[in-house]
Design an enzyme around this catalytic site. Structure first.
Site, short mmCIF file in Angstrom:
data_model
loop_
_atom_site.label_atom_id
_atom_site.label_comp_id
_atom_site.label_asym_id
_atom_site.label_seq_id
_atom_site.Cartn_x
_atom_site.Cartn_y
_atom_site.Cartn_z
N TYR A 139 0.85 -1.21 0.00
CA TYR A 139 0.00 0.00 0.00
C TYR A 139 0.88 1.24 0.00
CZ TYR A 139 -5.01 0.08 -0.11
OH TYR A 139 -6.29 0.11 -0.56
N GLU A 153 -0.45 4.84 -0.60
CA GLU A 153 -1.22 6.08 -0.83
C GLU A 153 -0.33 7.31 -0.66
OE1 GLU A 153 -4.76 6.32 1.51
OE2 GLU A 153 -5.74 4.71 0.40
N ASP A 203 -6.46 13.41 -25.44
CA ASP A 203 -6.55 12.01 -24.98
C ASP A 203 -6.00 11.14 -26.10
OD1 ASP A 203 -7.19 9.47 -24.27
OD2 ASP A 203 -9.29 9.88 -23.75
N THR A 244 -3.85 5.96 -21.98
CA THR A 244 -3.81 4.63 -21.38
C THR A 244 -2.43 4.05 -21.70
OG1 THR A 244 -4.76 3.71 -23.39
CG2 THR A 244 -6.28 4.15 -21.58
N LYS A 300 -2.53 0.21 -24.74
CA LYS A 300 -2.92 0.12 -26.16
C LYS A 300 -1.65 0.15 -27.01
CE LYS A 300 -7.42 1.82 -24.86
NZ LYS A 300 -8.38 2.94 -24.82
N ARG A 303 -2.13 -2.59 -18.13
CA ARG A 303 -3.40 -1.84 -18.09
C ARG A 303 -3.29 -0.74 -17.06
NH1 ARG A 303 -6.67 -4.74 -21.17
NH2 ARG A 303 -8.17 -3.04 -21.19
C1 LIG Z 1 -9.46 3.29 -24.02
C2 LIG Z 1 -9.72 4.73 -23.90
C3 LIG Z 1 -10.11 5.31 -22.69
C4 LIG Z 1 -10.48 4.51 -21.46
O1 LIG Z 1 -9.51 3.67 -21.01
P1 LIG Z 1 -9.89 2.45 -20.04
O2 LIG Z 1 -8.55 2.00 -19.58
O3 LIG Z 1 -10.65 1.47 -20.86
O4 LIG Z 1 -10.70 3.01 -18.93
C5 LIG Z 1 -10.28 6.68 -22.62
N1 LIG Z 1 -10.09 7.44 -23.72
C6 LIG Z 1 -9.73 6.91 -24.90
C7 LIG Z 1 -9.53 7.81 -26.07
C8 LIG Z 1 -9.56 5.54 -25.04
O5 LIG Z 1 -9.23 5.03 -26.22
#
Ligand SMILES: *Cc1c(COP(=O)(O)O)cnc(C)c1O
Length: 442
Positions: free
Chosen positions: A45, A47, A191, A217, A220, A226
């Site tokens: 932990y 925090e 994003d 994220t 991807k 993740r």
């Molecule tokens: C995948 C994605 C998210 C969310 O990510 P999670 O890990 O699934 O919560 C947010 N914004 C964009 C543009 C994404 O492609």
């Protein structure tokens, strides 16, 4: 006795190995990332942040998190990074929590036009409920309609403009978003969850000179665990020197408790991997494969939203065959050994659950070492499956019969010999490519 979970994991590994994965948000991590993820770091932990934790025993975790932050900052050339968000969705909410008051206006890309739920999708989402949501879309050529973005921004004076996408196959023009944000005094949040790897590899323009805050994220195209990261650019810090602290406090105590330390360490590993020449090569091949796949599909007579791709993904548009066909094609592809996801198209007449398109992408197959030859092969398999679906049974009109139809359809596709024959061919090719391969990529 061995727990049933382990045999299920073996089955999942076999599924991933024998099938071709085309979901553009999925990837396969390196063995090092996987190893770190299952380490003792998840027992702790922590925090708070390095040097100011609420729990004892974090001397080593502090070093790990600082290393992850430093690597991410230098990879992107930004002033500040937070690597604690549990995933992309809470990361976006944390950014909004830091930048807006409840009721303030957010301007984002419509879900059906390739945006994400967390970009202010109305009614059902937190971002569309706690904030006043305004959404822009794409024009007839399926490109972002900047005239609309500008006029909505002037009219609604959003506090935050989000430039980001999950099913938009073209490059994002961050400079134009910046100009609009400046005109109305909005924060620009980029994003880049989907295209991070391409940005790092120089295959997509970078938001770093233009955005105030960047979210990505890490699972991807980035090809880490993740999780997610929030970056504040030099420009963002210049605008508000408190921005980094605001983001830090929005994560904890704002939204989260203890960080996932194994994930943090795995982000550090993935950030190091992303500095390698092999990674740059990887991102080039993602693009080359996407271009080859798109060209093959088009010559097989399959329509693509906007006519192609400038990134790692594309959206197949079946609305001219039959609206809502995407839900059936995704099921049939799965039976044929290829997994993808059904997706709305900009001119959607169906719904997100019964859409007319299918979204595919090349990050995962490229990680496995597949190249242009395999892309032509994949396009051929897809074309055969589409032909099979298009000449077969149709989704019923009646709403209540639809769910049972799709279940029956799943069983119907699994038993079909044409699809089984494709599945066998897919398996023969897929098993020649390990789940992760530096050698093949480099
Ligand atoms: C995948 C994605 C998210 C969310 O990510 P999670 O890990 O699934 O919560 C947010 N914004 C964009 C543009 C994404 O492609």
């Amino acid at each position: 006795m061995t727990d049933r979970i382990f045999s299920l994991i073996d089955q999942e590994k076999q599924r991933q190995t024998e099938m071709v994965g085309l979901i553009p948000s999925e990837n396969n991590t390196s063995p090092e990332v996987s190893r770190v993820l299952s380490s003792c770091l998840s027992n702790k932990y922590s925090e708070g942040y390095a040097g100011r934790r609420y729990y004892e025993g974090n001397e080593i975790i502090d070093e790990i998190e600082s290393l992850a932050v430093e690597r991410v900052k230098s990879l992107f050339g930004v002033a500040y990074a937070n690597v604690q968000p549990y995933s992309g969705s809470p990361a976006n909410l944390a950014i909004y929590f830091a930048l807006m008051d409840p009721g303030d206006t957010i301007l984002g890309l419509k879900l059906a036009h390739g945006g994400h739920l967390t970009h202010g999708h109305p009614k059902v989402t937190a971002s569309g409920t706690f904030y006043t949501s305004v959404q822009y879309g794409v024009d007839e050529s399926a490109r972002i309609d900047f005239d609309e973005v500008r006029s909505l921004a002037r009219k609604h004076k959003p506090k935050v403009i989000v430039a980001g996408n999950t099913a938009y196959p073209f490059e994002l023009d961050f400079k134009t978003f910046r100009d609009i944000a400046d005109e109305v005094g909005a924060w620009l949040v980029a994003d880049i969850s989907h295209v991070t790897g391409l940005v790092i590899g120089g295959q997509h323009s970078s938001p770093v000179p233009h955005a105030d805050v960047i979210m990505s994220t890490t699972h991807k195209t980035f090809r880490g665990p993740r999780g997610a990261m929030i970056l504040v650019t030099e420009r963002g810090v210049k605008k508000d020197s408190k921005l980094p602290q605001k983001i830090d406090s929005a994560i904890i105590p704002g939204l989260q408790g203890g960080p996932h330390n194994a994930t943090t360490a795995a982000i550090a590993i993935a950030a190091e991997e992303a500095t390698k020449p092999e990674y740059k090569q990887y991102t080039k091949r993602i693009r080359a494969n996407a271009t080859a796949l798109a060209e093959s599909l088009l010559s097989a007579g399959i329509q693509l939203v906007g006519g192609g791709t400038q990134t790692h993904l594309m959206v197949l548009d079946f609305s001219s065959i039959r609206p809502e066909l995407g839900s059936q094609i995704a099921i049939a592809l799965n039976a044929a050994g290829i997994y993808a996801n059904k997706n709305t198209v900009p001119t959607e007449q169906g719904s997100p659950f019964y859409p007319s398109g299918v979204r595919i992408g090349t990050p995962l197959v490229t990680t496995r070492g597949m190249g242009v030859v395999q892309m032509h092969q994949i396009a051929d398999w897809i074309a055969r499956v589409v032909e099979w679906v298009a000449t077969g049974s149709t989704l019923p009109e009646e709403k209540q019969q639809r769910a049972s139809f799709l279940n029956d359809y799943r069983a119907h596709t699994a038993a079909d010999t044409t699809l089984q024959a494709v599945r066998q061919e897919v398996k023969e090719v897929a098993t020649q490519f390990p789940l992760f391969s530096w050698e093949e990529i480099g």
